[in-house]
Design an enzyme around this catalytic site. Sequence first.
Site, PDB file in Angstrom:
ATOM      1  N   HIS A 272       0.829  -1.263  -0.164  1.00  8.84           N
ATOM      2  CA  HIS A 272       0.111   0.003   0.191  1.00  8.84           C
ATOM      3  C   HIS A 272       0.928   1.312  -0.123  1.00  8.84           C
ATOM      4  O   HIS A 272       0.243   2.044  -0.592  1.00  8.84           O
ATOM      5  CB  HIS A 272      -0.848   0.049   1.760  1.00  8.84           C
ATOM      6  CG  HIS A 272      -2.231  -1.239   1.787  1.00  8.84           C
ATOM      7  ND1 HIS A 272      -2.123  -1.691   2.197  1.00  8.84           N
ATOM      8  CD2 HIS A 272      -2.541  -0.849   1.169  1.00  8.84           C
ATOM      9  CE1 HIS A 272      -2.883  -2.734   2.055  1.00  8.84           C
ATOM     10  NE2 HIS A 272      -3.806  -2.329   0.953  1.00  8.84           N
TER      11      HIS A 272
ATOM     12  N   LYS B 195     -18.168  -6.610   7.164  1.00  7.28           N
ATOM     13  CA  LYS B 195     -16.128  -7.251   6.925  1.00  7.28           C
ATOM     14  C   LYS B 195     -15.705  -6.778   8.171  1.00  7.28           C
ATOM     15  O   LYS B 195     -15.719  -6.166   9.634  1.00  7.28           O
ATOM     16  CB  LYS B 195     -15.351  -6.556   6.264  1.00  7.28           C
ATOM     17  CG  LYS B 195     -14.932  -7.445   4.581  1.00  7.28           C
ATOM     18  CD  LYS B 195     -13.861  -6.280   4.129  1.00  7.28           C
ATOM     19  CE  LYS B 195     -13.412  -6.822   3.320  1.00  7.28           C
ATOM     20  NZ  LYS B 195     -12.462  -6.365   2.430  1.00  7.28           N
TER      21      LYS B 195
ATOM     22  N   ARG C 257      -1.233  -5.962  -8.791  1.00  8.25           N
ATOM     23  CA  ARG C 257      -0.525  -7.101  -8.579  1.00  8.25           C
ATOM     24  C   ARG C 257      -0.223  -8.433  -9.272  1.00  8.25           C
ATOM     25  O   ARG C 257       1.289  -7.765  -9.833  1.00  8.25           O
ATOM     26  CB  ARG C 257      -0.462  -7.764  -6.864  1.00  8.25           C
ATOM     27  CG  ARG C 257      -0.100  -6.810  -5.768  1.00  8.25           C
ATOM     28  CD  ARG C 257      -0.818  -7.031  -4.616  1.00  8.25           C
ATOM     29  NE  ARG C 257      -2.283  -7.870  -4.646  1.00  8.25           N
ATOM     30  CZ  ARG C 257      -2.551  -8.772  -3.506  1.00  8.25           C
ATOM     31  NH1 ARG C 257      -2.941  -9.221  -2.738  1.00  8.25           N
ATOM     32  NH2 ARG C 257      -4.008  -8.981  -3.933  1.00  8.25           N
TER      33      ARG C 257
ATOM     34  N   SER D 189      -2.941  -7.575   3.243  1.00 10.77           N
ATOM     35  CA  SER D 189      -2.746  -7.741   4.766  1.00 10.77           C
ATOM     36  C   SER D 189      -3.410  -8.379   5.511  1.00 10.77           C
ATOM     37  O   SER D 189      -2.762  -9.138   6.205  1.00 10.77           O
ATOM     38  CB  SER D 189      -3.953  -6.969   4.866  1.00 10.77           C
ATOM     39  OG  SER D 189      -4.094  -5.397   4.337  1.00 10.77           O
TER      40      SER D 189
HETATM   41  O1  PNS Z   1      -8.667  -2.525  -0.089  1.00  4.65           O
HETATM   42  P1  PNS Z   1     -10.018  -3.619  -0.262  1.00  4.65           P
HETATM   43  O2  PNS Z   1     -10.867  -4.505   0.642  1.00  4.65           O
HETATM   44  O3  PNS Z   1      -9.452  -4.351  -2.048  1.00  4.65           O
HETATM   45  O4  PNS Z   1     -10.030  -2.292  -0.966  1.00  4.65           O
HETATM   46  C1  PNS Z   1     -11.936  -2.849  -1.698  1.00  4.65           C
HETATM   47  C2  PNS Z   1     -12.678  -0.904  -2.119  1.00  4.65           C
HETATM   48  C3  PNS Z   1     -12.816  -0.273  -0.694  1.00  4.65           C
HETATM   49  C4  PNS Z   1     -12.038  -0.437  -3.250  1.00  4.65           C
HETATM   50  C5  PNS Z   1     -13.806  -2.029  -2.857  1.00  4.65           C
HETATM   51  O5  PNS Z   1     -14.100  -2.666  -2.334  1.00  4.65           O
HETATM   52  C6  PNS Z   1     -14.547  -0.428  -2.910  1.00  4.65           C
HETATM   53  O6  PNS Z   1     -15.169   0.492  -2.836  1.00  4.65           O
HETATM   54  N1  PNS Z   1     -16.460  -0.668  -1.966  1.00  4.65           N
HETATM   55  C7  PNS Z   1     -17.173   0.841  -2.169  1.00  4.65           C
HETATM   56  C8  PNS Z   1     -18.562   0.311  -1.984  1.00  4.65           C
HETATM   57  C9  PNS Z   1     -18.437   0.538  -3.555  1.00  4.65           C
HETATM   58  O7  PNS Z   1     -18.147   1.465  -4.284  1.00  4.65           O
HETATM   59  N2  PNS Z   1     -18.812  -0.649  -4.838  1.00  4.65           N
HETATM   60  C10 PNS Z   1     -19.175  -0.061  -5.876  1.00  4.65           C
HETATM   61  C11 PNS Z   1     -17.853  -0.904  -6.419  1.00  4.65           C
HETATM   62  S1  PNS Z   1     -17.635  -1.842  -7.002  1.00  4.65           S
END
Ligand code: PNS
Length: 185
Positions: free
Chosen positions: A16, A40, A89, A127
Amino acid sequence: MLAIYPGSFDPITLGHLDVIERGCRLFEKVVVAVLRNPNKAPLFTVAERMEQIRRATTHLTNVEVDSFDGLTVTYAKMRQAKVLLRGLRVLSDFEMELQMAHTNKTLSDDVETIFLATSNEHSFLSSSLVKEIAKFGGPIDHLVPPSVLPDIYRCYAKTPPEPVLTTDSTQLLELHKTVSPREKV
Ligand code: PNS
């Protein structure tokens, strides 16, 4: 230009941090936005994760740490940001990331997702993997910012130590199964 780097950051890893540092060279400001996700069960609270990110980025002048709930594009619009920053990645990230980017584009046409290829040395890092290693008593000092290490060790010191991970193939297989392939950097 302002870029939003959304994620769970539970906890922030060196992967990150790599994306944040490189994002800071490309954009005027990078807002690291921690998602408040009711679905989560994180290891760290949102406040703890924000504090960890702050501590890990004190050397950067153009970083802001924030949290949000709901849709990422709604948060981006609220911040008047046109860019979402994400790290890529390995190939297994690609499918989900592309799906998210396309979905976000349908929700808000003027917000673009920009991917940074994660540095080679962090391409395996997540993570979940960090938590898994720490849980089994393994070293994680090469995987997370030094300022975050005490938090993680403190967390796992509360529970009785699990057997230390060996190179036994059965244990490695179990570890592999428990780590989501798309857990992000
Ligand atoms: O670190 P992560 O868990 O891979 O991050 C995922 C994240 C937070 C970027 C994604 O889950 C997100 O944008 N969630 C917010 C809900 C949303 O906007 N959903 C629509 C896009 S798929």
